[in-house]
Design a protein around this motif. Sequence first.
Motif, PDB file in Angstrom:
ATOM      1  N   LEU A   1       0.857  -1.185   0.000  1.00  0.00           N
ATOM      2  CA  LEU A   1       0.000   0.000   0.000  1.00  0.00           C
ATOM      3  C   LEU A   1       0.892   1.234   0.000  1.00  0.00           C
ATOM      4  CD1 LEU A   1      -2.661   1.608   0.323  1.00  0.00           C
ATOM      5  CD2 LEU A   1      -2.397   1.297   2.814  1.00  0.00           C
ATOM      6  N   ILE A   2       0.726   2.062  -1.004  1.00  0.00           N
ATOM      7  CA  ILE A   2       1.450   3.333  -1.063  1.00  0.00           C
ATOM      8  C   ILE A   2       0.436   4.456  -0.924  1.00  0.00           C
ATOM      9  CG2 ILE A   2       2.912   4.841  -2.463  1.00  0.00           C
ATOM     10  CD1 ILE A   2       4.040   2.309  -3.770  1.00  0.00           C
ATOM     11  N   ASN A   3       0.469   5.101   0.237  1.00  0.00           N
ATOM     12  CA  ASN A   3      -0.436   6.219   0.531  1.00  0.00           C
ATOM     13  C   ASN A   3       0.164   7.494  -0.052  1.00  0.00           C
ATOM     14  OD1 ASN A   3      -2.568   5.066   2.430  1.00  0.00           O
ATOM     15  ND2 ASN A   3      -0.691   4.404   3.448  1.00  0.00           N
ATOM     16  N   ASN A   4      -0.311   7.853  -1.227  1.00  0.00           N
ATOM     17  CA  ASN A   4       0.271   8.978  -1.960  1.00  0.00           C
ATOM     18  C   ASN A   4      -0.721  10.123  -2.194  1.00  0.00           C
ATOM     19  OD1 ASN A   4       2.264  10.211  -4.073  1.00  0.00           O
ATOM     20  ND2 ASN A   4       0.380   9.876  -5.239  1.00  0.00           N
ATOM     21  N   ALA A   5      -2.021   9.846  -2.130  1.00  0.00           N
ATOM     22  CA  ALA A   5      -3.023  10.853  -2.486  1.00  0.00           C
ATOM     23  C   ALA A   5      -2.910  12.090  -1.608  1.00  0.00           C
ATOM     24  CB  ALA A   5      -4.424  10.252  -2.359  1.00  0.00           C
ATOM     25  N   GLY A   6      -3.064  13.247  -2.223  1.00  0.00           N
ATOM     26  CA  GLY A   6      -3.002  14.476  -1.444  1.00  0.00           C
ATOM     27  C   GLY A   6      -3.553  15.670  -2.198  1.00  0.00           C
ATOM     28  N   ILE A   7      -3.842  16.734  -1.451  1.00  0.00           N
ATOM     29  CA  ILE A   7      -4.296  17.993  -2.025  1.00  0.00           C
ATOM     30  C   ILE A   7      -3.559  19.133  -1.328  1.00  0.00           C
ATOM     31  CG2 ILE A   7      -6.591  17.084  -2.563  1.00  0.00           C
ATOM     32  CD1 ILE A   7      -7.620  18.724  -0.129  1.00  0.00           C
ATOM     33  N   LEU A   8      -3.662  20.312  -1.891  1.00  0.00           N
ATOM     34  CA  LEU A   8      -3.090  21.511  -1.284  1.00  0.00           C
ATOM     35  C   LEU A   8      -4.161  22.582  -1.125  1.00  0.00           C
ATOM     36  CD1 LEU A   8       0.296  21.967  -3.220  1.00  0.00           C
ATOM     37  CD2 LEU A   8      -0.008  21.111  -0.888  1.00  0.00           C
ATOM     38  N   ARG A   9      -4.134  23.268  -0.012  1.00  0.00           N
ATOM     39  CA  ARG A   9      -4.915  24.482   0.204  1.00  0.00           C
ATOM     40  C   ARG A   9      -3.994  25.477   0.914  1.00  0.00           C
ATOM     41  NH1 ARG A   9     -10.762  23.784   0.041  1.00  0.00           N
ATOM     42  NH2 ARG A   9     -11.099  22.321  -1.671  1.00  0.00           N
ATOM     43  N   ASP A  10      -2.969  25.921   0.197  1.00  0.00           N
ATOM     44  CA  ASP A  10      -1.931  26.741   0.805  1.00  0.00           C
ATOM     45  C   ASP A  10      -2.419  28.169   1.103  1.00  0.00           C
ATOM     46  OD1 ASP A  10      -0.353  24.562   0.451  1.00  0.00           O
ATOM     47  OD2 ASP A  10       1.042  25.490  -0.960  1.00  0.00           O
ATOM     48  N   LYS A  11      -2.269  28.551   2.361  1.00  0.00           N
ATOM     49  CA  LYS A  11      -2.503  29.931   2.801  1.00  0.00           C
ATOM     50  C   LYS A  11      -1.815  30.093   4.143  1.00  0.00           C
ATOM     51  CE  LYS A  11      -6.829  31.279   0.564  1.00  0.00           C
ATOM     52  NZ  LYS A  11      -8.243  31.672   0.766  1.00  0.00           N
ATOM     53  N   SER A  12      -1.438  31.316   4.467  1.00  0.00           N
ATOM     54  CA  SER A  12      -0.876  31.544   5.794  1.00  0.00           C
ATOM     55  C   SER A  12      -1.925  31.170   6.841  1.00  0.00           C
ATOM     56  CB  SER A  12      -0.469  33.006   5.969  1.00  0.00           C
ATOM     57  OG  SER A  12      -1.621  33.835   5.986  1.00  0.00           O
TER      58      SER A  12
ATOM     59  N   SER B   1       8.924  17.482   3.661  1.00  0.00           N
ATOM     60  CA  SER B   1       9.773  18.425   4.387  1.00  0.00           C
ATOM     61  C   SER B   1       8.932  19.513   5.042  1.00  0.00           C
ATOM     62  CB  SER B   1      10.799  19.051   3.439  1.00  0.00           C
ATOM     63  OG  SER B   1      10.156  19.711   2.365  1.00  0.00           O
ATOM     64  N   SER B   2       7.750  19.768   4.505  1.00  0.00           N
ATOM     65  CA  SER B   2       6.851  20.756   5.116  1.00  0.00           C
ATOM     66  C   SER B   2       6.395  20.313   6.502  1.00  0.00           C
ATOM     67  CB  SER B   2       5.621  20.984   4.227  1.00  0.00           C
ATOM     68  OG  SER B   2       5.998  21.528   2.992  1.00  0.00           O
ATOM     69  N   GLY B   3       6.242  18.998   6.684  1.00  0.00           N
ATOM     70  CA  GLY B   3       5.881  18.481   7.994  1.00  0.00           C
ATOM     71  C   GLY B   3       7.085  18.317   8.894  1.00  0.00           C
ATOM     72  N   LEU B   4       8.178  17.821   8.323  1.00  0.00           N
ATOM     73  CA  LEU B   4       9.375  17.559   9.118  1.00  0.00           C
ATOM     74  C   LEU B   4      10.052  18.846   9.569  1.00  0.00           C
ATOM     75  CD1 LEU B   4      10.851  14.696   6.907  1.00  0.00           C
ATOM     76  CD2 LEU B   4       9.701  14.424   9.104  1.00  0.00           C
ATOM     77  N   TYR B   5      10.008  19.878   8.707  1.00  0.00           N
ATOM     78  CA  TYR B   5      10.778  21.085   8.991  1.00  0.00           C
ATOM     79  C   TYR B   5       9.975  22.386   8.902  1.00  0.00           C
ATOM     80  CZ  TYR B   5      14.152  17.467   7.816  1.00  0.00           C
ATOM     81  OH  TYR B   5      14.835  16.288   7.762  1.00  0.00           O
ATOM     82  N   GLY B   6       8.786  22.337   8.297  1.00  0.00           N
ATOM     83  CA  GLY B   6       7.962  23.535   8.177  1.00  0.00           C
ATOM     84  C   GLY B   6       8.108  24.222   6.836  1.00  0.00           C
ATOM     85  N   ASN B   7       7.039  24.859   6.393  1.00  0.00           N
ATOM     86  CA  ASN B   7       7.061  25.610   5.138  1.00  0.00           C
ATOM     87  C   ASN B   7       5.966  26.673   5.207  1.00  0.00           C
ATOM     88  OD1 ASN B   7       8.160  26.076   2.559  1.00  0.00           O
ATOM     89  ND2 ASN B   7       6.505  24.950   1.580  1.00  0.00           N
ATOM     90  N   PHE B   8       6.324  27.912   4.966  1.00  0.00           N
ATOM     91  CA  PHE B   8       5.374  29.025   5.091  1.00  0.00           C
ATOM     92  C   PHE B   8       4.129  28.769   4.239  1.00  0.00           C
ATOM     93  CE2 PHE B   8       3.455  33.094   4.363  1.00  0.00           C
ATOM     94  CZ  PHE B   8       3.649  33.789   5.550  1.00  0.00           C
ATOM     95  N   GLY B   9       2.971  28.982   4.836  1.00  0.00           N
ATOM     96  CA  GLY B   9       1.712  28.831   4.115  1.00  0.00           C
ATOM     97  C   GLY B   9       1.167  27.419   4.084  1.00  0.00           C
ATOM     98  N   GLN B  10       1.849  26.498   4.760  1.00  0.00           N
ATOM     99  CA  GLN B  10       1.414  25.098   4.714  1.00  0.00           C
ATOM    100  C   GLN B  10       1.222  24.502   6.112  1.00  0.00           C
ATOM    101  OE1 GLN B  10       4.230  23.066   1.988  1.00  0.00           O
ATOM    102  NE2 GLN B  10       2.590  23.197   0.463  1.00  0.00           N
TER     103      GLN B  10
END
Length: 306
Positions: free
Chosen positions: A97-108, A153-162
């Motif tokens: 099982l490869i859990n790959n599905a995702g979406i983005l709703r980027d905003k501060s 990396s957005s979860g591991l280290y952070g990313n503005f707006g995410q």
Amino acid sequence: MTIRYDGKVAIVTGAGQGLGRCHAIALAARGAKVVVNDLGGSKDGVGASSEAARGVVAEIKAAGGEAIANGANVANYDEVEAMVQQAMDEWGRIDILINNAGILRDKSFTKGSIEDFKLVVDVHLMGTVNCTKACWDIMRDQAYGRIVVTSSSSGLYGNFGQSNYGAAKMAVIGLMNTLVQEGAKYNIRVNALAPTAGTRMTEGLLPQAAFDLLTPETVTPAVLFLVGEDAPNRTILAAGAGSFAVSRILETESVWLPLDEQTPEGIAAHWEQIIDPDGERELTAGFEQSMKMIGKAAEGLGIKLD
């Protein structure tokens, strides 16, 4: 030795395009029978179409592989159960099982809505939970399973707006850490991929020359490794542009403070010792932290523990 998946059945979510498509095609090329799952919505999760999934299935079949398309919304457990049943009806087992599905709703965080935050968490975290839960007992009963959660990396280290995306992507690491313990005796191994790839979810965020280096094909080898029979366990494997790295969560040694110094001021006074990286290590279970700190306290108090 060549890593192959002959006789294995794989489910890849979000496999209509981008990373998921590449994962599915590569698995099939190495002998796996593949469920190509894709809701077919836009990158922000709007709409649905099975056209993309059917297109990937056609590619796999044209190359001599076996695949079926599925349009389940991973955030809906009933639909996920039906997808898993479709795989069982077709091939009688589920190995990967490869859990790959995702979406983005980027905003501060200030500008983002609670509704968008919940939707992103539902797809990334609960979608992973739903698919894994629906496959878990099957893998346990057959004493074999290889599961990949997709972090970032957005979860591991952070990313503005995410903040929404980052929260979900770190949450799947917590899920992995416990599932590793529960699945070990059933030969279920769970690992995390932290990909950097030029897909529709990253298009426009990078200079074109950099974007061109980040092809899905440079990430997929990491997934193929993580779902092999000799895969590691509890590993966060980062991949992008042909480079691979392992990310770890480390904890410093611990500093025990006497009772009269167990205060905010005492912590401040000993801060440099507390953050000293000398002796820091990766813990593999929550109780290890407890035992480490109990040991420090017993030593400091002169108590002998039986």
